[in-house]
Motif scaffolding. Structure first.
Motif, PDB file in Angstrom:
ATOM      1  N   ASP A  25      21.128  60.327  18.680  1.00 25.14           N
ATOM      2  CA  ASP A  25      20.351  61.215  18.128  1.00 25.14           C
ATOM      3  C   ASP A  25      19.324  60.852  17.457  1.00 25.14           C
ATOM      4  O   ASP A  25      18.070  61.146  17.673  1.00 25.14           O
ATOM      5  N   ASP A  26      19.347  59.793  16.279  1.00 23.30           N
ATOM      6  CA  ASP A  26      18.213  59.574  15.587  1.00 23.30           C
ATOM      7  C   ASP A  26      17.628  58.253  16.448  1.00 23.30           C
ATOM      8  O   ASP A  26      16.387  58.036  16.115  1.00 23.30           O
ATOM      9  N   PHE A  27      17.953  57.806  17.451  1.00 25.68           N
ATOM     10  CA  PHE A  27      17.306  56.802  18.071  1.00 25.68           C
ATOM     11  C   PHE A  27      17.722  56.790  19.729  1.00 25.68           C
ATOM     12  O   PHE A  27      18.399  55.991  20.302  1.00 25.68           O
ATOM     13  N   PRO A  28      17.099  57.773  20.298  1.00 24.82           N
ATOM     14  CA  PRO A  28      17.273  58.152  21.727  1.00 24.82           C
ATOM     15  C   PRO A  28      16.742  56.958  22.489  1.00 24.82           C
ATOM     16  O   PRO A  28      16.170  56.162  22.388  1.00 24.82           O
ATOM     17  N   TYR A  29      17.639  57.082  23.940  1.00 27.90           N
ATOM     18  CA  TYR A  29      17.249  55.834  24.852  1.00 27.90           C
ATOM     19  C   TYR A  29      15.785  56.053  25.294  1.00 27.90           C
ATOM     20  O   TYR A  29      15.236  57.055  25.626  1.00 27.90           O
ATOM     21  N   GLY A  30      15.020  55.016  25.171  1.00 26.12           N
ATOM     22  CA  GLY A  30      13.527  54.653  25.410  1.00 26.12           C
ATOM     23  C   GLY A  30      12.655  55.158  24.385  1.00 26.12           C
ATOM     24  O   GLY A  30      11.217  55.240  24.849  1.00 26.12           O
ATOM     25  N   ALA A  31      13.181  55.260  23.280  1.00 24.95           N
ATOM     26  CA  ALA A  31      12.196  55.517  21.975  1.00 24.95           C
ATOM     27  C   ALA A  31      11.467  54.273  21.982  1.00 24.95           C
ATOM     28  O   ALA A  31      11.887  53.239  22.200  1.00 24.95           O
ATOM     29  N   GLN A  32      10.321  54.380  21.122  1.00 24.16           N
ATOM     30  CA  GLN A  32       9.598  53.273  20.828  1.00 24.16           C
ATOM     31  C   GLN A  32      10.081  52.452  19.645  1.00 24.16           C
ATOM     32  O   GLN A  32      10.573  53.244  18.629  1.00 24.16           O
ATOM     33  N   PRO A  33       9.722  51.330  19.534  1.00 21.42           N
ATOM     34  CA  PRO A  33      10.161  50.830  18.090  1.00 21.42           C
ATOM     35  C   PRO A  33       9.350  50.981  16.983  1.00 21.42           C
ATOM     36  O   PRO A  33       8.280  51.606  17.099  1.00 21.42           O
ATOM     37  N   VAL A  34       9.961  51.028  15.895  1.00 22.30           N
ATOM     38  CA  VAL A  34       9.089  51.285  14.713  1.00 22.30           C
ATOM     39  C   VAL A  34       8.778  50.050  14.005  1.00 22.30           C
ATOM     40  O   VAL A  34       9.679  49.048  13.858  1.00 22.30           O
ATOM     41  N   GLN A  35       7.537  49.961  13.431  1.00 23.95           N
ATOM     42  CA  GLN A  35       7.017  48.662  13.058  1.00 23.95           C
ATOM     43  C   GLN A  35       7.712  48.260  11.764  1.00 23.95           C
ATOM     44  O   GLN A  35       7.981  48.914  10.782  1.00 23.95           O
ATOM     45  N   GLU A  36       8.063  46.989  11.754  1.00 22.48           N
ATOM     46  CA  GLU A  36       8.546  46.048  10.537  1.00 22.48           C
ATOM     47  C   GLU A  36       9.702  46.922  10.371  1.00 22.48           C
ATOM     48  O   GLU A  36      10.177  47.066   9.000  1.00 22.48           O
ATOM     49  N   ARG A  37      10.685  47.406  11.128  1.00 19.82           N
ATOM     50  CA  ARG A  37      12.049  47.910  10.948  1.00 19.82           C
ATOM     51  C   ARG A  37      13.290  46.852  10.378  1.00 19.82           C
ATOM     52  O   ARG A  37      14.110  47.335   9.776  1.00 19.82           O
ATOM     53  N   ASN A  38      13.057  45.727  11.039  1.00 17.80           N
ATOM     54  CA  ASN A  38      14.282  44.594  11.039  1.00 17.80           C
ATOM     55  C   ASN A  38      13.852  43.486  10.229  1.00 17.80           C
ATOM     56  O   ASN A  38      13.181  42.473  10.723  1.00 17.80           O
ATOM     57  N   ALA A  39      13.802  43.497   8.910  1.00 14.41           N
ATOM     58  CA  ALA A  39      13.477  42.477   7.891  1.00 14.41           C
ATOM     59  C   ALA A  39      14.392  41.084   8.255  1.00 14.41           C
ATOM     60  O   ALA A  39      13.609  40.105   7.857  1.00 14.41           O
ATOM     61  N   TRP A  40      15.448  41.326   8.308  1.00 16.38           N
ATOM     62  CA  TRP A  40      16.212  39.931   8.658  1.00 16.38           C
ATOM     63  C   TRP A  40      15.975  39.346   9.955  1.00 16.38           C
ATOM     64  O   TRP A  40      16.182  38.064   9.946  1.00 16.38           O
ATOM     65  N   ALA A  41      15.163  39.655  10.735  1.00 15.29           N
ATOM     66  CA  ALA A  41      14.506  39.036  11.856  1.00 15.29           C
ATOM     67  C   ALA A  41      13.391  37.973  11.399  1.00 15.29           C
ATOM     68  O   ALA A  41      13.385  36.727  11.851  1.00 15.29           O
ATOM     69  N   ALA A  42      12.683  38.352  10.215  1.00 13.73           N
ATOM     70  CA  ALA A  42      11.773  37.713   9.929  1.00 13.73           C
ATOM     71  C   ALA A  42      12.278  36.572   9.196  1.00 13.73           C
ATOM     72  O   ALA A  42      11.972  35.572   9.307  1.00 13.73           O
ATOM     73  N   LEU A  43      13.489  36.907   8.515  1.00  7.73           N
ATOM     74  CA  LEU A  43      14.005  35.723   7.610  1.00  7.73           C
ATOM     75  C   LEU A  43      14.525  34.549   8.786  1.00  7.73           C
ATOM     76  O   LEU A  43      14.478  33.424   8.379  1.00  7.73           O
ATOM     77  N   TYR A  44      15.093  35.083   9.704  1.00 10.46           N
ATOM     78  CA  TYR A  44      15.837  34.339  10.657  1.00 10.46           C
ATOM     79  C   TYR A  44      14.814  33.412  11.053  1.00 10.46           C
ATOM     80  O   TYR A  44      14.786  31.986  11.347  1.00 10.46           O
ATOM     81  N   PHE A  45      13.464  33.765  11.533  1.00  6.06           N
ATOM     82  CA  PHE A  45      12.383  32.867  12.176  1.00  6.06           C
ATOM     83  C   PHE A  45      12.026  32.110  11.264  1.00  6.06           C
ATOM     84  O   PHE A  45      11.525  30.920  11.379  1.00  6.06           O
ATOM     85  N   VAL A  46      11.896  32.487  10.235  1.00  4.06           N
ATOM     86  CA  VAL A  46      11.188  31.624   9.023  1.00  4.06           C
ATOM     87  C   VAL A  46      12.188  30.552   8.759  1.00  4.06           C
ATOM     88  O   VAL A  46      11.656  29.295   8.605  1.00  4.06           O
ATOM     89  N   PHE A  47      13.180  30.525   8.592  1.00  5.08           N
ATOM     90  CA  PHE A  47      14.174  29.499   8.319  1.00  5.08           C
ATOM     91  C   PHE A  47      14.554  28.941   9.415  1.00  5.08           C
ATOM     92  O   PHE A  47      14.290  27.584   9.215  1.00  5.08           O
ATOM     93  N   PHE A  48      14.273  29.171  10.621  1.00  6.44           N
ATOM     94  CA  PHE A  48      14.385  28.135  11.823  1.00  6.44           C
ATOM     95  C   PHE A  48      13.265  27.665  12.133  1.00  6.44           C
ATOM     96  O   PHE A  48      13.354  26.461  12.117  1.00  6.44           O
ATOM     97  N   VAL A  49      11.958  28.000  11.476  1.00  4.59           N
ATOM     98  CA  VAL A  49      10.831  27.090  11.669  1.00  4.59           C
ATOM     99  C   VAL A  49      11.042  26.219  10.684  1.00  4.59           C
ATOM    100  O   VAL A  49      10.626  24.969  10.963  1.00  4.59           O
ATOM    101  N   LEU A  50      11.136  26.480   9.499  1.00  2.00           N
ATOM    102  CA  LEU A  50      11.163  25.573   8.316  1.00  2.00           C
ATOM    103  C   LEU A  50      12.177  24.458   8.418  1.00  2.00           C
ATOM    104  O   LEU A  50      11.674  23.319   8.429  1.00  2.00           O
ATOM    105  N   ILE A  51      13.305  24.864   8.845  1.00  3.35           N
ATOM    106  CA  ILE A  51      14.357  23.817   8.939  1.00  3.35           C
ATOM    107  C   ILE A  51      14.022  22.732  10.389  1.00  3.35           C
ATOM    108  O   ILE A  51      14.063  21.679  10.478  1.00  3.35           O
ATOM    109  N   GLY A  52      13.475  23.345  11.272  1.00  5.53           N
ATOM    110  CA  GLY A  52      13.076  23.049  12.524  1.00  5.53           C
ATOM    111  C   GLY A  52      11.878  21.836  12.086  1.00  5.53           C
ATOM    112  O   GLY A  52      11.931  20.614  12.688  1.00  5.53           O
ATOM    113  N   VAL A  53      10.909  22.300  11.575  1.00 11.15           N
ATOM    114  CA  VAL A  53       9.804  21.483  11.152  1.00 11.15           C
ATOM    115  C   VAL A  53      10.344  20.250  10.136  1.00 11.15           C
ATOM    116  O   VAL A  53       9.850  19.116  10.592  1.00 11.15           O
ATOM    117  N   PHE A  54      11.125  20.683   9.245  1.00 16.81           N
ATOM    118  CA  PHE A  54      11.493  19.364   8.314  1.00 16.81           C
ATOM    119  C   PHE A  54      12.445  18.423   9.172  1.00 16.81           C
ATOM    120  O   PHE A  54      12.324  17.121   8.733  1.00 16.81           O
TER     121      PHE A  54
END
Length: 103
Positions: A25-54
């Motif tokens: 009901d709160d997120f029906p099939y086909g609904a548009q994404p909400v901007q900056e809803r998942n902050a954990w994804a940003a942390l994952y990418f930042v750590f992945f890039v930093l560790i990969g670069v080092f």
């Protein structure tokens, strides 16, 4: 360097534990994404890039230093990047630094 676009797209999605196969009901099939809803994804990418670069930078610097040390050994302990005149100047400066003035 296009990882930022992928990170922003991942941030706009909802975390997987909120999804159901056919929507809800709160997120029906086909609904548009909400901007900056998942902050954990940003942390994952930042750590992945930093560790990969080092890791990559460590491997590169290690290979360069190892090759320089091999060249230095083959050159008799002297820097392989110096010309003959520069080597003589370095030796004379080291000799002057070791000598002490008379009292």
């Amino acid at each position: 360097e296009m990882w930022l676009d992928v990170m922003y797209s991942a941030m706009d999605t909802r975390p997987g534990y909120y999804r159901k196969a056919h929507g809800s009901d709160d997120f029906p099939y086909g609904a548009q994404p909400v901007q900056e809803r998942n902050a954990w994804a940003a942390l994952y990418f930042v750590f992945f890039v930093l560790i990969g670069v080092f890791i990559v930078m460590n491997l590169f610097v290690g290979a360069v230093v190892d090759k320089f040390n091999e060249l230095k050994e083959a050159n008799g302990g002297k820097s392989p990047l110096q010309t003959k005149e520069q080597g003589q100047y370095t030796e004379s400066m080291q000799l002057m630094a070791r000598m002490r003035p008379f009292k």
